[in-house]
Design an enzyme around this catalytic site. Structure first.
Site, short mmCIF file in Angstrom:
data_model
loop_
_atom_site.label_atom_id
_atom_site.label_comp_id
_atom_site.label_asym_id
_atom_site.label_seq_id
_atom_site.Cartn_x
_atom_site.Cartn_y
_atom_site.Cartn_z
N HIS A 254 0.83 -1.22 0.00
CA HIS A 254 0.00 0.00 0.00
C HIS A 254 0.86 1.27 0.00
CE1 HIS A 254 -3.64 -2.26 0.44
NE2 HIS A 254 -3.30 -2.75 1.62
N ASP A 290 -2.35 -10.64 -2.27
CA ASP A 290 -2.94 -10.11 -1.03
C ASP A 290 -4.40 -9.75 -1.33
OD1 ASP A 290 -1.91 -8.52 1.74
OD2 ASP A 290 -3.69 -7.65 0.80
N HIS A 292 -6.09 -7.33 -0.54
CA HIS A 292 -6.27 -5.90 -0.84
C HIS A 292 -5.50 -5.52 -2.11
CE1 HIS A 292 -6.61 -6.26 3.64
NE2 HIS A 292 -7.70 -5.54 3.40
N ASP A 381 -4.14 -12.83 3.47
CA ASP A 381 -5.42 -12.39 4.03
C ASP A 381 -6.62 -12.78 3.17
OD1 ASP A 381 -4.42 -10.58 2.20
OD2 ASP A 381 -4.51 -8.85 3.54
N1 Q9C Z 1 -11.76 1.73 7.50
C1 Q9C Z 1 -2.49 -5.23 4.39
O1 Q9C Z 1 -3.10 -6.26 4.24
N2 Q9C Z 1 -8.03 -1.26 6.79
N3 Q9C Z 1 -3.07 -4.10 4.81
C2 Q9C Z 1 -8.56 0.06 6.75
C3 Q9C Z 1 -10.41 1.56 7.07
C4 Q9C Z 1 -6.72 -1.32 6.26
C5 Q9C Z 1 -4.45 -4.06 5.10
C6 Q9C Z 1 -9.96 0.14 7.21
C7 Q9C Z 1 -6.33 -2.69 5.87
C8 Q9C Z 1 -4.91 -2.69 5.39
C9 Q9C Z 1 -1.03 -5.17 4.11
ZN ZN Z 2 -3.98 -7.14 2.67
#
Ligand code: Q9C
Ligand code: ZN
Length: 561
Positions: A254, A290, A292, A381
């Site tokens: 990210h 991943d 995301h 994940d």
């Molecule tokens: N409402 C990785 O898997 N969540 N990062 C944000 C905001 C962030 C995940 C929720 C999730 C990040 C590396």
């Molecule tokens: Zn992730």
């Protein structure tokens, strides 16, 4: 109102007590709990009233699943791990020394700085693993009701599982840790971003976003993670290692040119891709599985034709974090087609959806691109049981995906850990036996956490083991098939080779539509014998390509009639 007196309940042998000395500031849950009186806000005594007899409250945190257990019970209520479990004591993690202060495993240090451990000395170019305990010092300071999902336990869980399996230390080569240099980072990130991350070393606790934390050790952890990835990339590209696994945190995908977000500080995969190119790679493929979208990696290489970025992620029309990664995002400024997004429209996608996408999108495009180096941004994940992803990929699925990428770019493959969180995915059972006039409960548990079982499955493939042939899952989902077709419609303009896949899948799609209409009629209509075989078989343990070949054979027969 009861007054609770929290006392030090148990000494978790081999866990908190051993480690505390070595890693100041790295509190285990047990440590945090034991120090709660000190950490708690002392002003809040509004409804406190004294009681004659203080009630003693014994509690402990499970070393396996991290759940808090109340009462003087020996086994964790949730997962059954014994409270003095030595699960984290094995192998690498038993060490209380930092690698650069001493040779960190029983092995010898080669002239080039590589640490060769155990039986590895015999192998000329084994699988390399990048790990350093200082990455465990990156942790959230603030105590919240739930611990942050991106916590040091993640690496401990994987490392414990690898050590227990005799994989690392054992069958892999450890790469000596190095902090990435300013110059290397500047090829990926803005100077301002680098300075901002470095500055957090002066602050006890800081935040880039509400969920992207830093403590005093985070900047170094991020530099070590990136340094390990860069060195693994050049070791693999130059043939000093066969392939490799970067057991690193904080994660990276990210992190963009000038921002840290989504638990990520520096973009490890981007740093590794550029390191491979410095070592001589012309074309680098990054496959990001991943759950995301790797918005940072996409941004960094958006106008770069020498790096092909392919991501599979939950998207849900931009409603799933971080919102980017629509199929229409294909790259820019002459590099159109060098970004391939496979955006799932819902959660729950599993092995066969990923395998469908690999067979019809990832592999054909990767083959046409012909990379000389491959990186997997490997978050776990999307694994079954992950608390953030809510998808259904099993360790067998991860092994299959690794296997499918292991022959691209002549086997030069680097797997980098991204997300994926410590969860319990397994069951506990008891067996009762009668022995020497007394009743014994034999305690049996599968202490499988998705992240460690998935990572272990992947690294076994890197070591040359064949992934299990059986994908224990169902046919690709309707939603998964729809997404893959949508991607093919867009990417066929850039990669003519995928046109054939689209035609093939369109015939499968007709099968779906047919059955769907039948279902709408209340299942009363008897299905015709010609309905696609793979759909009718439903939840059976079959290999996906069995479905496809059988279906196509049946279809050909029908057409011949
Ligand atoms: N409402 C990785 O898997 N969540 N990062 C944000 C905001 C962030 C995940 C929720 C999730 C990040 C590396
Ligand atoms: Zn992730």
């Amino acid at each position: 109102m009861l007054m609770l007196v929290v006392r030090r309940a148990v000494v978790l042998e081999g866990c908190s007590s051993d480690w505390k000395g070595a890693m100041h500031g790295d509190l285990t849950f047990q440590d945090m709990y034991n120090n709660m009186e000190l950490l708690e806000d002392e002003d809040d005594d509004s409804d406190w009233e004294p009681v004659a007899e203080p009630v003693e409250m014994i509690s402990w945190f499970c070393t396996n699943c991290t759940m808090v257990n109340l009462g003087d019970i020996a086994h964790c209520d949730l997962c059954g791990e014994h409270k003095t479990s030595g699960i984290l004591k094995h192998g690498f993690l038993a060490s209380s020394k930092f690698p650069q202060e001493d040779s960190h495993i029983d092995g010898k240090i080669e002239a080039n700085g590589n640490v060769i451990g155990f039986q590895q000395s015999a192998l000329s170019s084994p699988t390399a693993v990048g790990f350093d305990e200082r990455m465990l010092l990156h942790s959230e300071i603030e105590m919240k009701s739930h611990p942050h999902p991106e916590r040091p336990d993640r690496l401990r869980a994987i490392a414990a599982s690898l050590a227990t399996a005799g994989i690392f230390p054992g069958r892999c080569q450890a790469i000596a840790a190095r902090e990435i240099t300013r110059e290397e980072l500047e090829r990926v990130h803005s100077v301002e971003h680098i300075q901002t991350v470095d500055f957090t070393a002066n602050i006890f606790s800081s935040y880039f976003t509400p969920d992207t934390y830093a403590n005093e050790h985070s900047a170094r952890a991020a530099r070590l993670a990136a340094g390990l990835c860069a060195d693994l990339a050049s070791a693999i590209f130059s043939g000093r290692a066969k392939n490799g696994f970067a057991l690193v945190r904080p994660p990276g995908h990210h992190a963009g040119v000038k921002q840290a977000m989504g638990f990520c500080l520096h973009n490890n995969a981007a740093v590794a891709a550029l390191a491979a190119q410095v070592a001589g790679a012309k074309r680098v493929l990054i496959v990001d599985w991943d759950v995301h979208h790797g918005n940072g990696t996409q941004e960094i290489f958006d106008d770069n034709k020498s790096v092909l970025y392919v991501s599979l992620h939950r998207h849900e029309d931009g409603k799933f974090y971080p919102g980017t990664g629509a199929a229409s995002e294909v790259g820019s400024k002459g590099a159109e087609g060098y970004c391939v997004n496979i955006p799932w429209s819902c959660g729950g996608v599993g092995d066969n959806d990923y395998i469908l996408a690999f067979q019809h999108v990832v592999l054909p495009i990767a083959t046409e691109f012909a990379p000389d180096f491959t990186i997997i941004s490997a978050g776990f994940d999307a694994a079954r049981g992950d608390p953030l992803g809510h998808c259904d990929v099993t360790p067998v699925g991860y092994a299959q995906m690794t296997d499918m990428l292991s022959n691209i770019s002549g086997g030069k493959l680097l797997v980098i850990l991204e997300g994926g969180f410590v969860t319990l995915t397994s069951s506990v059972f008891f067996q009762v036996i009668f022995h020497e006039n007394s009743l014994h409960y034999i305690y049996c548990s599968y202490n499988l956490r998705s992240i460690s079982s998935s990572a272990t499955a992947v690294i076994k493939v890197l070591l040359g083991e064949n992934p299990s042939a059986e994908v224990a899952d169902i046919a690709p989902s309707r939603a998964g098939l729809q997404t893959v077709m949508e991607v093919l419609k867009i990417q066929k303009d850039f990669w003519p080779g995928v046109g054939a896949s689209l035609t093939q899948l369109q015939s499968l799609w007709e099968g779906f539509s047919y059955d769907d209409k039948a279902a709408e009629k209340g299942h009363k209509m008897r299905r015709r014998a010609e309905a696609p075989v793979w759909w009718k078989w439903g939840r059976k343990r079959l290999l996906y390509h069995h479905f496809i070949t059988r279906h196509l054979r049946a279809k050909r027969k029908r057409e011949q009639k």
